[in-house]
Write an enzyme that holds these catalytic residues in place. Structure first.
Site, PDB file in Angstrom:
ATOM      1  N   LYS A 197       4.921   3.474   0.055  1.00 60.43           N
ATOM      2  CA  LYS A 197       4.783   4.361   1.231  1.00 60.43           C
ATOM      3  C   LYS A 197       4.021   3.674   2.367  1.00 60.43           C
ATOM      4  CE  LYS A 197       0.295   5.535   1.040  1.00 60.43           C
ATOM      5  NZ  LYS A 197      -0.694   5.448   2.114  1.00 60.43           N
ATOM      6  N   THR A 254       1.113  10.123   5.095  1.00 54.56           N
ATOM      7  CA  THR A 254       0.818   8.829   5.720  1.00 54.56           C
ATOM      8  C   THR A 254       1.675   8.609   6.961  1.00 54.56           C
ATOM      9  OG1 THR A 254       0.301   8.008   3.520  1.00 54.56           O
ATOM     10  CG2 THR A 254       0.547   6.365   5.232  1.00 54.56           C
TER      11      THR A 254
HETATM   12  O1  LIG Z   1      -4.674   4.849   6.010  1.00 57.42           O
HETATM   13  P1  LIG Z   1      -3.581   4.403   5.089  1.00 57.42           P
HETATM   14  O2  LIG Z   1      -2.318   4.083   5.821  1.00 57.42           O
HETATM   15  O3  LIG Z   1      -4.048   3.303   4.176  1.00 57.42           O
HETATM   16  O4  LIG Z   1      -3.227   5.644   4.149  1.00 57.42           O
HETATM   17  C1  LIG Z   1      -4.253   6.304   3.488  1.00 57.42           C
HETATM   18  C2  LIG Z   1      -3.822   7.007   2.223  1.00 57.42           C
HETATM   19  O5  LIG Z   1      -3.147   6.135   1.359  1.00 57.42           O
HETATM   20  C3  LIG Z   1      -3.073   8.276   2.453  1.00 57.42           C
HETATM   21  O6  LIG Z   1      -2.833   8.928   1.224  1.00 57.42           O
END
Ligand SMILES: O=P(O)(O)OC[C@H](O)CO
Ligand SMILES: NC(=O)c1ccc[n+]([C@@H]2O[C@H](COP(=O)([O-])OP(=O)(O)OC[C@H]3O[C@@H](n4cnc5c(N)ncnc54)[C@H](O)[C@@H]3O)[C@@H](O)[C@H]2O)c1
Length: 341
Positions: A197, A254
């Site tokens: 993701k 995200t």
């Molecule tokens: O800030 P990111 O893109 O690393 O995303 C944060 C978390 O994985 C969201 O669940």
């Protein structure tokens, strides 16, 4: 505030956004928490002010959270050892901490990345470095933007472990009135959902940076989920995991949130910054920037086509401008929605 019925000791290695926010969750669930931080100045600030101003400004940490730079002190007597450093530096750091980890402690990965070179998931790296079997290792993953969790906003998550019994033990240790963990025994699928993701969020960010709207965003999310599930299933994951919190849930959070470092990084690329320029203005990790290559590696080994991940990787390498990426993705041959790569 605790849902867990008894006190326990937790060590959290990594005092960045998520390590610190999860330390707060564990304290709310009844733990005495020692947070290991790389820098002594940060430990001093956390211990004196009860705030990690570098990563979570304005969030007051519970008294049950204290910080240390000494790994042996952090690990001493821990029932739960939580690992929350950037994925690419886990192996080297854990090699130094391993001797201090209590043999009966449960090891928990909060990380969402795949190791470059080996294409290993974080639970695999933990098993290799510590010599622990799957009966001691679990993973927490889901739509869990650290800033929101630290503000005690409601969120659900997944605790995955090899057995339901271990997942339930960890679930009880991090269940609070605000943080609602579900159990899952699909460790592989849970980790793949979390790692891929981040790359899809980079792609969404690029689309947003190019000035596109919600149709483009939803299309990338949906096709991104299709390629995540395709890879996961080829590796042996349960397909259901990808429609759950660690799959669709995390992907939507995200790819929708300006709090996401991966989406924001992608947005900067879409607006025309180079990878170096985008990295220079963020002090926090955007895991997808490195993991796009290791996920592509894994997909190649499994014989799975992942066009979005591949296009992000080519852009990160500097082979594509955002406009090239868009042209190339849209000029792929027409496909059926199901089984069409
Ligand atoms: O800030 P990111 O893109 O690393 O995303 C944060 C978390 O994985 C969201 O669940
Ligand atoms: N922030 C979130 O909302 C969030 C939520 C869920 C999962 N995660 C995952 O948790 C993991 C950690 O992310 P984060 O948000 O805490 O990152 P971060 O960038 O906020 O903090 C990373 C921490 O690791 C330390 N660190 C960096 N390089 C290091 C090195 N070489 N050796 C030792 N320590 C080092 C930093 O000093 C910092 O304390 C990532 O895999 C991320 O994908 C983050």
């Amino acid at each position: 505030m605790a849902v867990h019925d008894g006190s326990f000791r937790a060590a959290v290695f990594g005092a960045g956004s998520w390590g610190t926010a999860f330390a707060l969750v564990l304290a709310d669930a009844g733990a005495d928490v020692v947070l290991w931080a790389r820098r002594q100045e940060l430990c001093d600030a956390i211990n004196q002010e009860h705030v990690n101003a570098d990563y979570l400004p304005g969030i007051v940490l519970p008294d049950q959270v204290r910080a240390t730079h000494d790994a042996e002190e952090a690990a001493a007597g821990a029932d739960l050892v939580v690992l929350a450093v950037p994925s690419q530096c886990l192996r080297a750091n854990l090699a130094g901490w391993s001797a201090f980890l209590p043999p009966a402690a449960i090891l928990v990965s909060l990380m969402k990345g795949i190791e470059l070179g080996t294409a290993k998931r974080m639970s695999e790296v933990i098993g290799e470095v510590t010599g622990s079997g799957p009966e001691r290792i679990s993973v927490v993953s889901g739509p869990n933007l650290a800033r929101e969790i630290a503000g005690r906003q409601p969120a659900a998550s997944v605790v995955a472990a090899h057995t339901e019994e271990l997942a339930q033990r960890v679930q009880a240790m991090c269940h609070t009135p605000h943080f609602r963990p579900y159990t899952n025994t699909d460790v592989l699928g849970t980790e793949m959902g979390g790692a891929v993701k981040n790359v899809i969020a980079l792609a969404v960010g690029i689309a947003v940076g190019l000035g596109f709207g919600d149709n483009a965003r939803a299309s990338v999310i949906t096709r991104g989920l299709a390629e995540t599930a395709r890879l996961g299933q080829a590796l042996g994951a349960d397909p259901y995991t990808f429609s759950g919190l660690a799959g669709l849930g995390d992907l939507v959070a995200t790819c929708s949130s300006p709090l996401s470092r991966n989406r924001t990084f992608g947005e900067r690329l879409g607006e025309g910054m180079s990878v170096g320029e985008a990295a220079a203005i963020s002090r926090q990790v955007a895991e997808g920037v490195k993991s796009c290559e290791s996920i592509l590696d894994l997909a190649g080994r499994a014989g799975v086509d992942m066009p979005i991940v591949e296009h992000v990787a080519r852009m990160v390498r500097g082979d594509f401008t955002p406009q090239d990426m868009l042209r190339s993705l849209l000029s792929r041959s027409a496909k059926p929605e199901r089984h069409g790569h």
